[in-house]
Design an enzyme around this catalytic site. Structure first.
Site, PDB file in Angstrom:
ATOM      1  N   CYS A 111      -5.765  27.238  18.300  1.00 59.48           N
ATOM      2  CA  CYS A 111      -4.884  26.414  19.061  1.00 59.48           C
ATOM      3  C   CYS A 111      -5.309  26.354  20.549  1.00 59.48           C
ATOM      4  O   CYS A 111      -4.788  25.602  21.358  1.00 59.48           O
ATOM      5  CB  CYS A 111      -3.442  26.913  18.710  1.00 59.48           C
ATOM      6  SG  CYS A 111      -3.096  26.769  17.156  1.00 59.48           S
ATOM      7  N   HIS A 248       0.320  23.957  24.896  1.00 52.28           N
ATOM      8  CA  HIS A 248       0.185  23.814  23.389  1.00 52.28           C
ATOM      9  C   HIS A 248       1.621  23.628  22.792  1.00 52.28           C
ATOM     10  O   HIS A 248       2.492  24.381  23.039  1.00 52.28           O
ATOM     11  CB  HIS A 248      -0.548  24.939  22.846  1.00 52.28           C
ATOM     12  CG  HIS A 248      -0.491  25.156  21.539  1.00 52.28           C
ATOM     13  ND1 HIS A 248      -0.811  23.911  20.732  1.00 52.28           N
ATOM     14  CD2 HIS A 248      -0.277  26.158  20.683  1.00 52.28           C
ATOM     15  CE1 HIS A 248      -0.757  24.205  19.419  1.00 52.28           C
ATOM     16  NE2 HIS A 248      -0.339  25.594  19.274  1.00 52.28           N
ATOM     17  N   ASN A 278       2.936  21.325  15.042  1.00 50.64           N
ATOM     18  CA  ASN A 278       2.068  22.077  15.795  1.00 50.64           C
ATOM     19  C   ASN A 278       0.737  21.520  15.353  1.00 50.64           C
ATOM     20  O   ASN A 278       0.189  21.915  14.139  1.00 50.64           O
ATOM     21  CB  ASN A 278       1.927  23.626  15.409  1.00 50.64           C
ATOM     22  CG  ASN A 278       1.003  24.294  16.133  1.00 50.64           C
ATOM     23  OD1 ASN A 278       0.065  23.749  16.720  1.00 50.64           O
ATOM     24  ND2 ASN A 278       0.977  25.610  16.201  1.00 50.64           N
TER      25      ASN A 278
HETATM   26  N1  ACO Z   1      13.036  27.583   5.900  1.00 52.80           N
HETATM   27  C1  ACO Z   1      14.054  28.329   5.840  1.00 52.80           C
HETATM   28  N2  ACO Z   1      14.037  29.869   5.796  1.00 52.80           N
HETATM   29  C2  ACO Z   1      12.977  30.489   6.448  1.00 52.80           C
HETATM   30  C3  ACO Z   1      11.736  29.566   6.522  1.00 52.80           C
HETATM   31  C4  ACO Z   1      11.737  28.212   6.253  1.00 52.80           C
HETATM   32  N3  ACO Z   1      10.849  27.176   6.617  1.00 52.80           N
HETATM   33  N4  ACO Z   1      10.480  30.497   7.207  1.00 52.80           N
HETATM   34  C5  ACO Z   1      11.248  31.764   7.039  1.00 52.80           C
HETATM   35  N5  ACO Z   1      12.543  31.754   6.761  1.00 52.80           N
HETATM   36  C6  ACO Z   1      13.442  32.720   6.511  1.00 52.80           C
HETATM   37  C7  ACO Z   1      12.609  34.225   6.176  1.00 52.80           C
HETATM   38  O1  ACO Z   1      12.260  34.415   4.945  1.00 52.80           O
HETATM   39  C8  ACO Z   1      13.628  35.269   6.651  1.00 52.80           C
HETATM   40  O2  ACO Z   1      14.442  35.292   5.778  1.00 52.80           O
HETATM   41  P1  ACO Z   1      15.099  36.703   5.468  1.00 52.80           P
HETATM   42  O3  ACO Z   1      15.808  37.301   6.546  1.00 52.80           O
HETATM   43  O4  ACO Z   1      15.790  36.500   4.359  1.00 52.80           O
HETATM   44  O5  ACO Z   1      13.737  37.549   5.117  1.00 52.80           O
HETATM   45  C9  ACO Z   1      14.357  34.344   7.987  1.00 52.80           C
HETATM   46  O6  ACO Z   1      14.076  33.019   7.657  1.00 52.80           O
HETATM   47  C10 ACO Z   1      13.738  34.785   9.277  1.00 52.80           C
HETATM   48  O7  ACO Z   1      12.357  34.980   9.092  1.00 52.80           O
HETATM   49  P2  ACO Z   1      11.356  35.036  10.634  1.00 52.80           P
HETATM   50  O8  ACO Z   1      10.083  34.913  10.089  1.00 52.80           O
HETATM   51  O9  ACO Z   1      11.901  36.480  10.877  1.00 52.80           O
HETATM   52  O10 ACO Z   1      12.074  33.975  11.552  1.00 52.80           O
HETATM   53  P3  ACO Z   1      12.056  33.687  12.884  1.00 52.80           P
HETATM   54  O11 ACO Z   1      13.351  33.624  13.322  1.00 52.80           O
HETATM   55  O12 ACO Z   1      10.818  34.628  13.284  1.00 52.80           O
HETATM   56  O13 ACO Z   1      11.210  32.442  13.044  1.00 52.80           O
HETATM   57  C11 ACO Z   1       9.276  31.411  13.548  1.00 52.80           C
HETATM   58  C12 ACO Z   1       9.995  31.937  12.607  1.00 52.80           C
HETATM   59  C13 ACO Z   1       9.678  30.010  13.906  1.00 52.80           C
HETATM   60  C14 ACO Z   1       7.814  30.912  13.284  1.00 52.80           C
HETATM   61  C15 ACO Z   1       9.296  32.190  14.886  1.00 52.80           C
HETATM   62  O14 ACO Z   1       8.768  33.659  14.542  1.00 52.80           O
HETATM   63  C16 ACO Z   1       8.400  31.613  15.767  1.00 52.80           C
HETATM   64  O15 ACO Z   1       8.726  30.894  16.641  1.00 52.80           O
HETATM   65  N6  ACO Z   1       7.199  32.231  16.032  1.00 52.80           N
HETATM   66  C17 ACO Z   1       6.207  31.700  16.964  1.00 52.80           C
HETATM   67  C18 ACO Z   1       5.028  31.464  16.140  1.00 52.80           C
HETATM   68  C19 ACO Z   1       4.547  29.799  16.206  1.00 52.80           C
HETATM   69  O16 ACO Z   1       5.126  29.103  16.641  1.00 52.80           O
HETATM   70  N7  ACO Z   1       3.574  29.715  15.702  1.00 52.80           N
HETATM   71  C20 ACO Z   1       2.690  28.352  15.301  1.00 52.80           C
HETATM   72  C21 ACO Z   1       1.558  28.832  15.113  1.00 52.80           C
HETATM   73  S1  ACO Z   1       0.658  29.683  16.084  1.00 52.80           S
HETATM   74  C22 ACO Z   1       0.055  28.871  17.269  1.00 52.80           C
HETATM   75  O17 ACO Z   1       0.050  27.774  17.533  1.00 52.80           O
HETATM   76  C23 ACO Z   1      -0.275  29.801  18.650  1.00 52.80           C
END
Ligand code: ACO
Length: 321
Positions: A111, A248, A278
């Site tokens: 990215c 980004h 993204n």
């Molecule tokens: N829909 C519904 N539930 C979901 C989804 C979804 N799409 N994805 C995950 N869940 C669930 C999980 O299974 C988990 O359930 P559980 O508690 O029963 O196990 C719960 O939601 C929480 O999951 P986490 O992975 O802990 O969710 P989090 O709150 O961390 O959010 C996210 C995930 C949005 C990806 C977050 O970690 C984040 O913002 N990370 C930043 C990374 C990013 O933006 N990456 C983009 C690509 S990388 C880049 O561009 C650099």
């Protein structure tokens, strides 16, 4: 001498896929996706693919710059989803747009790809090697997504963005920093599809995007403000002088958090993640192109571009529009 962006172009994927559409194929909801990421829909490519979108964005950037592709000396493309192991995607673009006098190659920084490509091209300008360059960020991420994995499939979209840059005699600011931390290579990966060979008797495996979301979140909100502060310090520029921070578009919450850490108003952080998701290396140049075409960028505006992603890689560039 300085490097100026003289034209921009973009080409998002052709097919709109909403959060509700994704809720038909994995257990998710518009509410979950939009509150955690800001994404409402994304655009996936069904026809053009990485090089096709890149070439379309490139054509538009050349038109916007008022330059004939034959005048280009260099094409640098940031991508992690080229169509071929070789040739590189920039050579495909070169052929499609008729940039017969240019040399083209890709840089791989996930990215952060556009920021890495732009700094690479700028370094050639600064050295006096080339005068006109085309810098592209393009990714067809949808082809490396596991569409049954709700943790990743809701986050991404496809697209390409491009900028034509020129070495200008006048003074001006163009200063950037690129960084990487290879120790954290495994928090954001996509396995090579060529692993396994005749001697190991292993069949090639298909790699898909894997992400430790929370690690990526922590990394981005710490390193991006750090990097921005460093370039401000190195150029003796105050935050008040910065018109926009073009980050980004990975996640609205990452951008909110960076704004808070820099104690800057959110209005200085334009966003379009709502409609594109993204788009990896393409997100910064697509946003830049939209802002350029909407007339939101004025000559002399100081802006900071900042990318972050797999590697881990990150970087920022301060430039004068
Ligand atoms: N829909 C519904 N539930 C979901 C989804 C979804 N799409 N994805 C995950 N869940 C669930 C999980 O299974 C988990 O359930 P559980 O508690 O029963 O196990 C719960 O939601 C929480 O999951 P986490 O992975 O802990 O969710 P989090 O709150 O961390 O959010 C996210 C995930 C949005 C990806 C977050 O970690 C984040 O913002 N990370 C930043 C990374 C990013 O933006 N990456 C983009 C690509 S990388 C880049 O561009 C650099």
């Amino acid at each position: 001498m300085t490097t100026k962006i003289i034209g921009t172009g973009s080409c998002p994927g052709d097919r709109v896929v909403t959060n509700d559409d994704l809720a038909q194929i994995v257990e998710t909801s518009d509410e979950w996706i939009s509150t955690r990421t800001g994404i409402r829909e994304r655009r996936l490519t069904t026809v053009l693919g990485t090089a096709g979108m890149a070439a379309e964005a490139a054509r538009k950037a050349c038109q916007n710059a008022g330059i004939d592709p034959e005048e280009l000396d260099l094409i640098v493309m940031g991508t992690s989803t080229p169509e071929y192991c070789f040739p590189n995607g920039a050579c495909q673009v070169q052929a499609e747009i008729g940039a017969v006098n240019a040399v083209g190659f890709d840089v791989s920084a996930a990215c952060s790809g556009f920021v890495f490509a732009l700094m690479t091209a700028h370094s050639f300008m600064k050295a006096g090697t080339y005068r006109n360059a085309l810098v592209i960020g393009a990714d067809d991420i949808s082809k490396i997504i596991d569409w049954s994995d709700r943790k990743t499939c809701v986050l991404f979209g496809d697209g390409a963005g491009a900028a034509v840059i020129r070495a200008e005699e006048q003074d001006g600011i163009f200063h950037g920093l690129l960084k990487s931390d290879g120790k954290k290579w495994d928090v954001l990966t996509c396995g090579a599809r060529t692993a396994g060979n005749f001697l190991t008797e292993k069949k090639p495996e298909l790699g898909y995007v894997f992400m430790d979301g929370q690690e990526v979140f922590k990394f981005a909100v710490k390193k991006v403000p750090e990097c921005i502060r460093q370039i401000l310090e190195e150029t003796n520029t105050s935050q008040e002088e910065i018109r926009y921070y073009i980050l980004h578009q990975a996640n609205e919450r990452i951008i909110d958090s960076v704004a808070k850490r820099l104690k800057e108003p959110l209005e200085k952080f334009p966003m379009n993640i709502q409609k594109y998701g993204n788009t990896s290396a393409a997100s910064i140049p697509i946003l830049l192109d939209e802002m350029n075409r909407e007339g939101r960028l004025k000559r002399g505006d100081k802006i900071i571009l900042s990318g972050f992603g797999g590697g881990l890689t990150w970087g920022a560039i301060l430039l004068e529009w």
